[in-house]
Design a protein around this motif. Structure first.
Motif, PDB file in Angstrom:
ATOM      1  N   PRO A   5       0.827  -1.210   0.000  1.00 31.19           N
ATOM      2  CA  PRO A   5       0.000   0.000   0.000  1.00 31.19           C
ATOM      3  C   PRO A   5       0.861   1.260   0.000  1.00 31.19           C
ATOM      4  CG  PRO A   5      -0.064  -1.083   2.145  1.00 31.19           C
ATOM      5  CD  PRO A   5       0.630  -2.023   1.214  1.00 31.19           C
ATOM      6  N   TYR A   6       0.396   2.270  -0.714  1.00 32.81           N
ATOM      7  CA  TYR A   6       1.094   3.554  -0.771  1.00 32.81           C
ATOM      8  C   TYR A   6       0.067   4.657  -1.047  1.00 32.81           C
ATOM      9  CZ  TYR A   6       0.668   3.278  -5.905  1.00 32.81           C
ATOM     10  OH  TYR A   6       0.184   3.189  -7.196  1.00 32.81           O
ATOM     11  N   PRO A   7       0.358   5.905  -0.708  1.00 33.71           N
ATOM     12  CA  PRO A   7      -0.587   6.997  -0.985  1.00 33.71           C
ATOM     13  C   PRO A   7      -0.739   7.208  -2.487  1.00 33.71           C
ATOM     14  CG  PRO A   7       0.991   7.620   0.721  1.00 33.71           C
ATOM     15  CD  PRO A   7       1.512   6.356   0.099  1.00 33.71           C
ATOM     16  N   ILE A   8      -1.973   7.142  -2.945  1.00 34.25           N
ATOM     17  CA  ILE A   8      -2.251   7.193  -4.385  1.00 34.25           C
ATOM     18  C   ILE A   8      -2.727   8.586  -4.769  1.00 34.25           C
ATOM     19  CG2 ILE A   8      -3.493   6.146  -6.297  1.00 34.25           C
ATOM     20  CD1 ILE A   8      -4.070   3.755  -4.431  1.00 34.25           C
ATOM     21  N   GLN A   9      -2.076   9.135  -5.781  1.00 32.03           N
ATOM     22  CA  GLN A   9      -2.527  10.380  -6.404  1.00 32.03           C
ATOM     23  C   GLN A   9      -3.202  10.007  -7.722  1.00 32.03           C
ATOM     24  OE1 GLN A   9       0.642  13.137  -7.245  1.00 32.03           O
ATOM     25  NE2 GLN A   9      -0.735  14.905  -7.338  1.00 32.03           N
ATOM     26  N   PHE A  10      -4.247  10.729  -8.082  1.00 29.82           N
ATOM     27  CA  PHE A  10      -5.018  10.398  -9.275  1.00 29.82           C
ATOM     28  C   PHE A  10      -4.925  11.515 -10.308  1.00 29.82           C
ATOM     29  CE2 PHE A  10      -6.689   7.750  -5.979  1.00 29.82           C
ATOM     30  CZ  PHE A  10      -7.037   6.563  -6.613  1.00 29.82           C
ATOM     31  N   GLN A  11      -5.092  11.133 -11.557  1.00 26.50           N
ATOM     32  CA  GLN A  11      -5.175  12.118 -12.633  1.00 26.50           C
ATOM     33  C   GLN A  11      -6.550  12.773 -12.583  1.00 26.50           C
ATOM     34  OE1 GLN A  11      -2.788  13.104 -14.821  1.00 26.50           O
ATOM     35  NE2 GLN A  11      -4.241  14.644 -15.538  1.00 26.50           N
ATOM     36  N   PRO A  12      -6.638  14.082 -12.352  1.00 26.45           N
ATOM     37  CA  PRO A  12      -7.958  14.710 -12.212  1.00 26.45           C
ATOM     38  C   PRO A  12      -8.757  14.640 -13.509  1.00 26.45           C
ATOM     39  CG  PRO A  12      -6.194  16.162 -11.423  1.00 26.45           C
ATOM     40  CD  PRO A  12      -5.537  15.043 -12.155  1.00 26.45           C
ATOM     41  N   GLU A  13     -10.069  14.594 -13.343  1.00 27.78           N
ATOM     42  CA  GLU A  13     -10.988  14.737 -14.478  1.00 27.78           C
ATOM     43  C   GLU A  13     -11.548  16.145 -14.436  1.00 27.78           C
ATOM     44  OE1 GLU A  13     -13.831  12.143 -15.780  1.00 27.78           O
ATOM     45  OE2 GLU A  13     -12.458  10.471 -15.999  1.00 27.78           O
ATOM     46  N   MET A  14     -11.289  16.919 -15.471  1.00 31.47           N
ATOM     47  CA  MET A  14     -11.724  18.315 -15.513  1.00 31.47           C
ATOM     48  C   MET A  14     -13.092  18.430 -16.175  1.00 31.47           C
ATOM     49  SD  MET A  14      -9.402  19.878 -13.929  1.00 31.47           S
ATOM     50  CE  MET A  14      -7.729  19.549 -13.363  1.00 31.47           C
ATOM     51  N   LYS A  15     -13.955  19.240 -15.544  1.00 28.20           N
ATOM     52  CA  LYS A  15     -15.328  19.398 -16.009  1.00 28.20           C
ATOM     53  C   LYS A  15     -15.576  20.861 -16.376  1.00 28.20           C
ATOM     54  CE  LYS A  15     -16.320  15.110 -14.716  1.00 28.20           C
ATOM     55  NZ  LYS A  15     -16.625  14.038 -15.692  1.00 28.20           N
ATOM     56  N   GLU A  16     -16.032  21.080 -17.603  1.00 29.55           N
ATOM     57  CA  GLU A  16     -16.378  22.443 -18.010  1.00 29.55           C
ATOM     58  C   GLU A  16     -17.740  22.812 -17.443  1.00 29.55           C
ATOM     59  OE1 GLU A  16     -16.024  25.372 -21.863  1.00 29.55           O
ATOM     60  OE2 GLU A  16     -16.299  23.230 -22.225  1.00 29.55           O
ATOM     61  N   ARG A  17     -17.819  24.006 -16.889  1.00 32.91           N
ATOM     62  CA  ARG A  17     -19.062  24.526 -16.311  1.00 32.91           C
ATOM     63  C   ARG A  17     -19.231  25.974 -16.732  1.00 32.91           C
ATOM     64  NH1 ARG A  17     -19.686  19.702 -15.730  1.00 32.91           N
ATOM     65  NH2 ARG A  17     -19.741  18.579 -13.726  1.00 32.91           N
ATOM     66  N   ILE A  18     -20.457  26.420 -16.897  1.00 32.44           N
ATOM     67  CA  ILE A  18     -20.723  27.784 -17.341  1.00 32.44           C
ATOM     68  C   ILE A  18     -20.110  28.797 -16.382  1.00 32.44           C
ATOM     69  CG2 ILE A  18     -22.969  27.900 -16.174  1.00 32.44           C
ATOM     70  CD1 ILE A  18     -22.054  29.465 -19.590  1.00 32.44           C
ATOM     71  N   TRP A  19     -19.955  28.414 -15.123  1.00 30.86           N
ATOM     72  CA  TRP A  19     -19.460  29.331 -14.091  1.00 30.86           C
ATOM     73  C   TRP A  19     -17.960  29.186 -13.826  1.00 30.86           C
ATOM     74  CZ3 TRP A  19     -17.713  25.768 -10.673  1.00 30.86           C
ATOM     75  CH2 TRP A  19     -18.399  24.541 -10.611  1.00 30.86           C
ATOM     76  N   GLY A  20     -17.281  28.330 -14.582  1.00 26.00           N
ATOM     77  CA  GLY A  20     -15.874  28.040 -14.324  1.00 26.00           C
ATOM     78  C   GLY A  20     -14.918  29.022 -14.976  1.00 26.00           C
ATOM     79  N   GLY A  21     -13.623  28.770 -14.797  1.00 27.94           N
ATOM     80  CA  GLY A  21     -12.576  29.612 -15.368  1.00 27.94           C
ATOM     81  C   GLY A  21     -11.306  28.808 -15.562  1.00 27.94           C
ATOM     82  N   GLN A  22     -10.167  29.422 -15.239  1.00 26.88           N
ATOM     83  CA  GLN A  22      -8.880  28.756 -15.383  1.00 26.88           C
ATOM     84  C   GLN A  22      -8.053  28.823 -14.099  1.00 26.88           C
ATOM     85  OE1 GLN A  22      -7.110  27.298 -18.394  1.00 26.88           O
ATOM     86  NE2 GLN A  22      -9.274  26.891 -18.795  1.00 26.88           N
ATOM     87  N   ALA A  23      -8.699  29.152 -12.969  1.00 25.09           N
ATOM     88  CA  ALA A  23      -7.968  29.375 -11.727  1.00 25.09           C
ATOM     89  C   ALA A  23      -7.284  28.120 -11.197  1.00 25.09           C
ATOM     90  CB  ALA A  23      -8.898  29.955 -10.660  1.00 25.09           C
ATOM     91  N   LEU A  24      -7.785  26.928 -11.521  1.00 17.97           N
ATOM     92  CA  LEU A  24      -7.159  25.714 -10.993  1.00 17.97           C
ATOM     93  C   LEU A  24      -5.754  25.518 -11.541  1.00 17.97           C
ATOM     94  CD1 LEU A  24     -10.136  23.169 -10.945  1.00 17.97           C
ATOM     95  CD2 LEU A  24      -9.366  24.741  -9.154  1.00 17.97           C
ATOM     96  N   SER A  25      -5.401  26.233 -12.603  1.00 19.01           N
ATOM     97  CA  SER A  25      -4.049  26.121 -13.149  1.00 19.01           C
ATOM     98  C   SER A  25      -3.007  26.641 -12.169  1.00 19.01           C
ATOM     99  CB  SER A  25      -3.952  26.882 -14.472  1.00 19.01           C
ATOM    100  OG  SER A  25      -4.194  28.263 -14.272  1.00 19.01           O
ATOM    101  N   ARG A  26      -3.426  27.475 -11.207  1.00 19.15           N
ATOM    102  CA  ARG A  26      -2.457  28.002 -10.228  1.00 19.15           C
ATOM    103  C   ARG A  26      -1.866  26.886  -9.370  1.00 19.15           C
ATOM    104  NH1 ARG A  26      -6.508  31.522  -6.502  1.00 19.15           N
ATOM    105  NH2 ARG A  26      -7.167  32.093  -8.596  1.00 19.15           N
ATOM    106  N   PHE A  27      -2.539  25.723  -9.327  1.00 18.59           N
ATOM    107  CA  PHE A  27      -2.025  24.579  -8.578  1.00 18.59           C
ATOM    108  C   PHE A  27      -1.114  23.698  -9.438  1.00 18.59           C
ATOM    109  CE2 PHE A  27      -6.206  25.299  -6.384  1.00 18.59           C
ATOM    110  CZ  PHE A  27      -5.662  25.774  -5.203  1.00 18.59           C
ATOM    111  N   GLY A  28      -0.809  24.146 -10.641  1.00 19.88           N
ATOM    112  CA  GLY A  28       0.006  23.341 -11.529  1.00 19.88           C
ATOM    113  C   GLY A  28      -0.770  22.291 -12.289  1.00 19.88           C
TER     114      GLY A  28
END
Length: 322
Positions: A5-28
């Motif tokens: 067992p080890y800590p698992i990181q996952f590839q995020p699934e990005m969802k387009e929403r009418i209210w969204g933007g590009q701010a999550l890019s600040r997290f790399g």
């Protein structure tokens, strides 16, 4: 092949929403073009299943990992044969106001087939100076009054507006009318559900240019007019080495911790642990390895991992099953 067992990181699934933007890019995070409102960081739902991005299980979906390792990795409370992973972990970029909405409880008779209710919590990662949310009905508003207000296009008169800042935490049990407003970035821990009933959507078109569907009757049916136990926690005074409980429900317990140096932690055989790195950077270490961590990253820590440490200058949102 035996995988420890080890800590698992996952590839995020990005969802387009009418209210969204590009701010999550600040997290790399790598974002596609468009209004990206949701990053599904850890999830196993018909509308999105994340895949492991690190270690020996890289490429496998969360559903496959669960079936392979069962209660040994996910805990006696975290794995039920034939059931989904119980939580859905998201990062949200609210570049515009979300619809006024409410979620049902598990026992609502008109739930879509196979779907659960939705109790959730928010931790505010970032907020512009005048940011606010919609958080419940004003005192005394009943179904008849809300029904009339919706008919008269004055539903906003019935709702509580609450100013928010980074570090605020909100528990949102099913039945609570709510909406995130513009200028907020949020970590969301929720039941594994994608059922939302829209009460009001500002008469704006969706991504297809058409008005989005409202669910007025379902909304009126599931709203908890006397309140469902929603709570707000201001967490700015959490000291290094302290873990503050910021939400507790039948579905999750969420704590905020601040690490300045090193924190020694351990898993329980009853539940996996979810770590959301809210601020800072450092290292996650366990008996067989280490992983660099930074703000915006999320990890699923198996129930059988045992002792582990977080090192660095970090603010962490830790979730597990009650």
């Amino acid at each position: 092949m035996t995988v420890k067992p080890y800590p698992i990181q996952f590839q995020p699934e990005m969802k387009e929403r009418i209210w969204g933007g590009q701010a999550l890019s600040r997290f790399g995070l790598e974002l596609p073009e468009g209004n990206i409102g949701e990053g599904w960081m850890i999830g196993d739902h018909p509308n999105g299943t994340t895949r492991a991005a690190n270690g020996e299980l890289a490429g496998l979906g969360l559903d496959e990992i669960r079936e392979r390792y069962g209660a040994a990795w996910f805990g006696t409370k975290g794995y039920v044969d034939g059931a989904r992973f119980p939580l859905l972990i998201k990062l949200l970029d609210c570049n515009d106001d979300l619809s006024i909405q409410v979620h049902p409880t598990d026992d609502y008779s008109k739930l879509p087939a196979g779907e659960l209710g939705k109790t959730e919590m928010w931790y505010i990662l970032d907020a512009k100076p005048d940011a606010k949310i919609i958080y419940g009905l004003k005192d005394g508003v009943d179904r008849a009054q809300l029904t009339q207000a919706i008919a008269d296009n004055r539903v906003m008169d019935c709702l509580q507006e609450v100013p928010v800042k980074a570090g605020d935490a909100f528990y949102i049990p099913a039945g609570t009318v709510h909406a995130l407003c513009s200028g907020i970035v949020v970590a969301e821990i929720q039941q594994n559900s994608d059922t939302t009933y829209r009460v009001y959507d500002y008469d704006r078109p969706g991504l297809d240019g058409k008005l989005r569907e409202l669910h007025v009757e379902d909304s009126l049916n599931v709203i908890a007019y006397e309140g469902a136990g929603a709570t707000r926690t201001e967490t700015g005074n959490v000291q290094a080495g302290e873990w503050l409980e910021i939400a507790r429900s039948p579905y999750f317990i969420v704590e905020k911790g601040v690490i300045n140096g090193q924190a020694s932690l351990s898993t329980s055989p009853e539940s996996f642990v979810i770590l959301v790195i809210a601020e800072g950077d450092g290292e996650l270490r366990w008996a067989d390895g280490a992983q660099n961590v930074k703000a915006g990253e999320c990890f699923l820590v198996p129930a059988t991992l045992g002792d582990y440490t977080l090192e660095g200058q970090l603010t962490v949102i830790r979730s597990q099953l009650p």
